[in-house]
Design a protein around this motif. Sequence first.
Motif, PDB file in Angstrom:
ATOM      1  N   UNK A 149      23.814 -14.504   3.199  1.00 30.94           N
ATOM      2  CA  UNK A 149      22.844 -14.477   4.289  1.00 30.94           C
ATOM      3  C   UNK A 149      23.047 -13.313   5.242  1.00 30.94           C
ATOM      4  N   UNK A 150      24.321 -12.967   5.509  1.00 36.08           N
ATOM      5  CA  UNK A 150      24.587 -11.871   6.443  1.00 36.08           C
ATOM      6  C   UNK A 150      24.155 -10.535   5.847  1.00 36.08           C
ATOM      7  N   UNK A 151      24.195 -10.418   4.512  1.00 34.22           N
ATOM      8  CA  UNK A 151      23.734  -9.192   3.867  1.00 34.22           C
ATOM      9  C   UNK A 151      22.214  -9.067   3.987  1.00 34.22           C
ATOM     10  N   UNK A 152      21.515 -10.172   3.774  1.00 33.02           N
ATOM     11  CA  UNK A 152      20.056 -10.158   3.917  1.00 33.02           C
ATOM     12  C   UNK A 152      19.669  -9.824   5.353  1.00 33.02           C
ATOM     13  N   UNK A 153      20.403 -10.425   6.324  1.00 32.80           N
ATOM     14  CA  UNK A 153      20.145 -10.118   7.739  1.00 32.80           C
ATOM     15  C   UNK A 153      20.297  -8.624   7.988  1.00 32.80           C
ATOM     16  N   UNK A 154      21.345  -8.027   7.419  1.00 34.41           N
ATOM     17  CA  UNK A 154      21.582  -6.597   7.611  1.00 34.41           C
ATOM     18  C   UNK A 154      20.444  -5.776   7.016  1.00 34.41           C
ATOM     19  N   UNK A 155      19.991  -6.158   5.820  1.00 34.67           N
ATOM     20  CA  UNK A 155      18.878  -5.450   5.192  1.00 34.67           C
ATOM     21  C   UNK A 155      17.613  -5.527   6.049  1.00 34.67           C
ATOM     22  N   UNK A 156      17.338  -6.708   6.593  1.00 32.29           N
ATOM     23  CA  UNK A 156      16.134  -6.875   7.412  1.00 32.29           C
ATOM     24  C   UNK A 156      16.215  -6.042   8.686  1.00 32.29           C
ATOM     25  N   UNK A 157      17.408  -5.977   9.263  1.00 31.92           N
ATOM     26  CA  UNK A 157      17.588  -5.159  10.466  1.00 31.92           C
ATOM     27  C   UNK A 157      17.396  -3.680  10.151  1.00 31.92           C
ATOM     28  N   UNK A 158      17.980  -3.229   9.049  1.00 35.25           N
ATOM     29  CA  UNK A 158      17.847  -1.831   8.651  1.00 35.25           C
ATOM     30  C   UNK A 158      16.391  -1.504   8.326  1.00 35.25           C
ATOM     31  N   UNK A 159      15.685  -2.433   7.683  1.00 32.99           N
ATOM     32  CA  UNK A 159      14.277  -2.202   7.360  1.00 32.99           C
ATOM     33  C   UNK A 159      13.451  -1.969   8.615  1.00 32.99           C
ATOM     34  N   UNK A 160      13.815  -2.648   9.687  1.00 32.56           N
ATOM     35  CA  UNK A 160      13.093  -2.472  10.942  1.00 32.56           C
ATOM     36  C   UNK A 160      13.278  -1.052  11.483  1.00 32.56           C
ATOM     37  N   UNK A 161      14.519  -0.543  11.386  1.00 29.57           N
ATOM     38  CA  UNK A 161      14.785   0.820  11.841  1.00 29.57           C
ATOM     39  C   UNK A 161      14.088   1.824  10.921  1.00 29.57           C
ATOM     40  N   UNK A 162      14.049   1.513   9.635  1.00 32.17           N
ATOM     41  CA  UNK A 162      13.371   2.391   8.679  1.00 32.17           C
ATOM     42  C   UNK A 162      11.885   2.536   9.018  1.00 32.17           C
ATOM     43  N   UNK A 163      11.273   1.457   9.495  1.00 31.58           N
ATOM     44  CA  UNK A 163       9.857   1.528   9.866  1.00 31.58           C
ATOM     45  C   UNK A 163       9.641   2.608  10.915  1.00 31.58           C
ATOM     46  N   UNK A 164      10.572   2.689  11.877  1.00 33.61           N
ATOM     47  CA  UNK A 164      10.472   3.725  12.911  1.00 33.61           C
ATOM     48  C   UNK A 164      10.665   5.106  12.299  1.00 33.61           C
ATOM     49  N   UNK A 165      11.623   5.221  11.371  1.00 40.18           N
ATOM     50  CA  UNK A 165      11.915   6.518  10.759  1.00 40.18           C
ATOM     51  C   UNK A 165      10.714   7.033   9.973  1.00 40.18           C
ATOM     52  N   UNK A 166      10.136   6.188   9.117  1.00 39.99           N
ATOM     53  CA  UNK A 166       9.044   6.665   8.280  1.00 39.99           C
ATOM     54  C   UNK A 166       7.770   6.896   9.090  1.00 39.99           C
ATOM     55  N   UNK A 167       7.612   6.139  10.198  1.00 40.69           N
ATOM     56  CA  UNK A 167       6.462   6.402  11.067  1.00 40.69           C
ATOM     57  C   UNK A 167       6.623   7.753  11.751  1.00 40.69           C
ATOM     58  N   UNK A 168       7.851   8.035  12.232  1.00 39.20           N
ATOM     59  CA  UNK A 168       8.109   9.321  12.882  1.00 39.20           C
ATOM     60  C   UNK A 168       7.977  10.487  11.932  1.00 39.20           C
ATOM     61  N   UNK A 169       8.229  10.242  10.649  1.00 36.96           N
ATOM     62  CA  UNK A 169       8.130  11.309   9.647  1.00 36.96           C
ATOM     63  C   UNK A 169       6.714  11.443   9.093  1.00 36.96           C
ATOM     64  N   UNK A 170       5.802  10.624   9.599  1.00 41.62           N
ATOM     65  CA  UNK A 170       4.420  10.712   9.139  1.00 41.62           C
ATOM     66  C   UNK A 170       4.186  10.139   7.760  1.00 41.62           C
ATOM     67  N   UNK A 171       5.035   9.217   7.329  1.00 44.99           N
ATOM     68  CA  UNK A 171       4.919   8.663   5.985  1.00 44.99           C
ATOM     69  C   UNK A 171       4.192   7.319   5.942  1.00 44.99           C
TER      70      UNK A 171
END
Length: 762
Positions: free
Chosen positions: A147-169
Amino acid sequence: MPQTPQGTATSAAREILTRLHDVMAARTNAQAKLNQVVQIIGEAMHSEVCSIYLLRDGVLELYATRGLRQESVHVTKLALGEGLVGKIAEQVETLNLDEATSHPDFAYKPETGEELYHSFAGVPIVRREQAVGVLAVQHEASRRYAGIEIEALQTVAMVLAELIAGAGLIDDAASRSASRDQGAVRLTGLKLVEGMGRGHVVFHQPRIHIEHTVAEDTEAERHRVYAAFRQMREQIERMTSQAEFGVAGEHQDVLNTYKMFAYDEGWGRRINEAIDSGLTAEAAIERVQQRTRMRMREISDPLLADRMHDLEDLSNRLLRIVSGQLGTAAQLGLRQDSILIARNLGPAELLEYDKRRLKGVVLEEGSLTAHVTIVARAMGVPVVGRVRSIRRMVAEGDFLLLDGNQASVFVRPTPLMEDAFDAKLVVTQKRRAEFAAMRDLPPCSKDAKRITLMVNAGLRDDVAALDVTGADGIGLFRTEFQFLVSATLPRRETQQRLYRDVLESAGDRPVIFRTVDIGGDKALPYMKGGDDEDREENPAMGWRAIRLALDRDALMKAQARALIEAAAGRTLNVMFPMVSEPWEFDQAQALFEAQRAWVAGRNRAVPHAIRYGTMLEVPALAEMLDVLLPKLDFLSIGTNDLTQFLFAADRAHPKLAERYDWLSPAILRFLARVAKQTIAAGVQIGGCGEMGGRTLEAMALIGLGIERLSITPAAIGPVKAMIRSLDVAALRAEMPAWLASGTHDMRGVLSGWAAEQGVNIA
């Protein structure tokens, strides 16, 4: 990260976010950043494979990978719903599989070389509530991720959303409202609160855009959240103390439950854990909110889902406070007659609006038992729910017509639509005036047959409908509503107070109390059964109503005592739901009689009489009427459940809702046999449910010999008008031949006869 305690897992997640922050700040192109991201995540999770898929032109494209073949990048593509990745994006859900190939949605892509890997975990990358990509990890070994691994993935995915939005993707084609145009359109949904309204579109909540997701100083972020919690709780206390429509009623219980969520320590703890992993206050609140949304998609229990909606409402409020973006439509103020648009609403948020300018509410979600529905009914605001596409179809300021009676919304209506709406409004107002003028006239037919018209109720405030409609009494008081809006099992004293208030308000008019029909699809979160009871395949036919009450007899004993004490010195009418066999009625009656003896034995006043009845909803009971009827004072036919059981057709299923007809010969023949046997035994028989609230169907029931109907208050006027234009003897003379013919079009036969006879069918 595997097999580490929570604290170590949080530290590891924070380390990933810190490294991602450096990647996001670097002056490299988007592809290079994503290539670094999959390396960082893969190393931190000791995962052989880490891949990022992005939604481009409506297709999920493999954009970066660690572990799969590099030549598959930008080559491997999946449609929404295709394969595991496509399912995650389409459903906006998480998958955690120890053997990916055994999943029915697995789709093998040979160019990736993924046949070496067994375990799979994937989470959606979400932006503005839409999946814009998928983050996935794979292991060669077969194992489920912790469960803690899934939590980590979900948290990272949230940060990725910001990254790909900033990169225009971000795929603008997927996120913009392609389905919206400037033309007129009619949308339909679920009728939650009746009424008609017109106004301009106002979005309840302008979307809050989170600028930064990775925290620089976690303690500072924590203090920001603490301050926001204090401010939010002050707002809630202020609102609940200033509610304008009185202190009594279920809506007040709703607000108290809502306030309880605002003080929930578990919610605050989850936000704190998200901050510990390295998120800003805003991102931590959003992270927990995303988790709530995903859980809501998995919840089939509508009552529990409604409570999750309350928590989301509070999350929105907290997010606005912590971000400094306080401008909801309510706080900015309505400048003109408005129709409010929202995915969902909490009860306190609705209370903030100016009732003079709020002409209606349209929700993408919502349910009949949702807290906001109860409060809206008390406010007199029409509501249509389950209009799935409304937020994509309209723009701020668009003009809307809302017909809550037909669950219809007219977007940017044409002049012809407006004219038709106005004409219907005039007719509705005129008919309402005509029905109001009939209030004191008895529901007597042309041949002087007196029909008893009663109303269905479930809230304390519903009793007012007796005076408004001139109804003969309450033929069905659904006692479970009090249980559904409470955070905990209602105390006996609380139940007793409600029942006494209802009886006093009804005066000398009878009230039939149906004992609690909870369980099944009306499960209560504070009444958990065993594992098998937590999720039922067919909840309408499950562990509910009298079955649950007899198993949990402490609940029924408390309700029996509350009813007996509330009805002291009066006649108490009690009805048991979902009875399948006579022994269930016997047990329930014996339990009530034991409670009456207990109360009387302590020299307390008891009812001077208790009349016992049952609902006939389960077809099996019809085969045992010869045994049951001598024990009954009255029998009520529950047409809603009975019909779906007879046809094996879920009335809530959209493909089956129109499949069966209440005027089918199969239904009418069944009801005719029951009515004949019950009347012959000298037992009163009545009909409860939507069937009796429709004029043609009500006419058919009267033709079968049923002379007591319990229907919605809004149906009293039309049904009374029908009765006063009807010759009952003439109708009953025709019914046997119609039933014997087995005609497929019984509705046509009845409609034709009514037209010939001048019966007022609305």
